[in-house]
Scaffold this motif. Sequence first.
Motif, PDB file in Angstrom:
ATOM      1  N   CYS A  36     -86.431 -71.662  62.308  1.00 51.75           N
ATOM      2  CA  CYS A  36     -87.863 -71.484  62.042  1.00 51.75           C
ATOM      3  C   CYS A  36     -88.061 -70.658  60.768  1.00 51.75           C
ATOM      4  O   CYS A  36     -88.949 -70.968  59.967  1.00 51.75           O
ATOM      5  CB  CYS A  36     -88.535 -70.809  63.236  1.00 51.75           C
ATOM      6  N   ILE A  41     -92.341 -70.703  67.530  1.00 54.17           N
ATOM      7  CA  ILE A  41     -91.264 -69.829  67.064  1.00 54.17           C
ATOM      8  C   ILE A  41     -90.567 -69.182  68.256  1.00 54.17           C
ATOM      9  O   ILE A  41     -89.339 -69.159  68.326  1.00 54.17           O
ATOM     10  CB  ILE A  41     -91.815 -68.762  66.097  1.00 54.17           C
ATOM     11  N   ALA A  66     -88.445 -75.640  65.942  1.00 64.74           N
ATOM     12  CA  ALA A  66     -88.732 -75.840  64.518  1.00 64.74           C
ATOM     13  C   ALA A  66     -89.498 -77.140  64.279  1.00 64.74           C
ATOM     14  O   ALA A  66     -90.324 -77.204  63.367  1.00 64.74           O
ATOM     15  CB  ALA A  66     -87.441 -75.811  63.706  1.00 64.74           C
TER      16      ALA A  66
END
Length: 76
Positions: A65, A10, A15
């Motif tokens: 994310c 993160i 992602a």
Amino acid sequence: MIERQALSAIENNNAAELRSLINDHPELLTWHDPNDDEVSLLLATTSHANFPGQENEEHWNRKECAELLIDKGVTI
């Protein structure tokens, strides 16, 4: 520790790595820091401060994310 890997993904706004970790470890979706129950992966996707200007918002927040976590069913 898998939680640290997810937090690092993160922080790096990765992602794809976060998706892979969640696919392999779905328990991450319910993880909370044992020292602070309010700290979760979803909370890690946002800044804790207010920054003026759009460029700062994009720099400090991890929208992709956050969307991934929500789509996967993260505990809110």
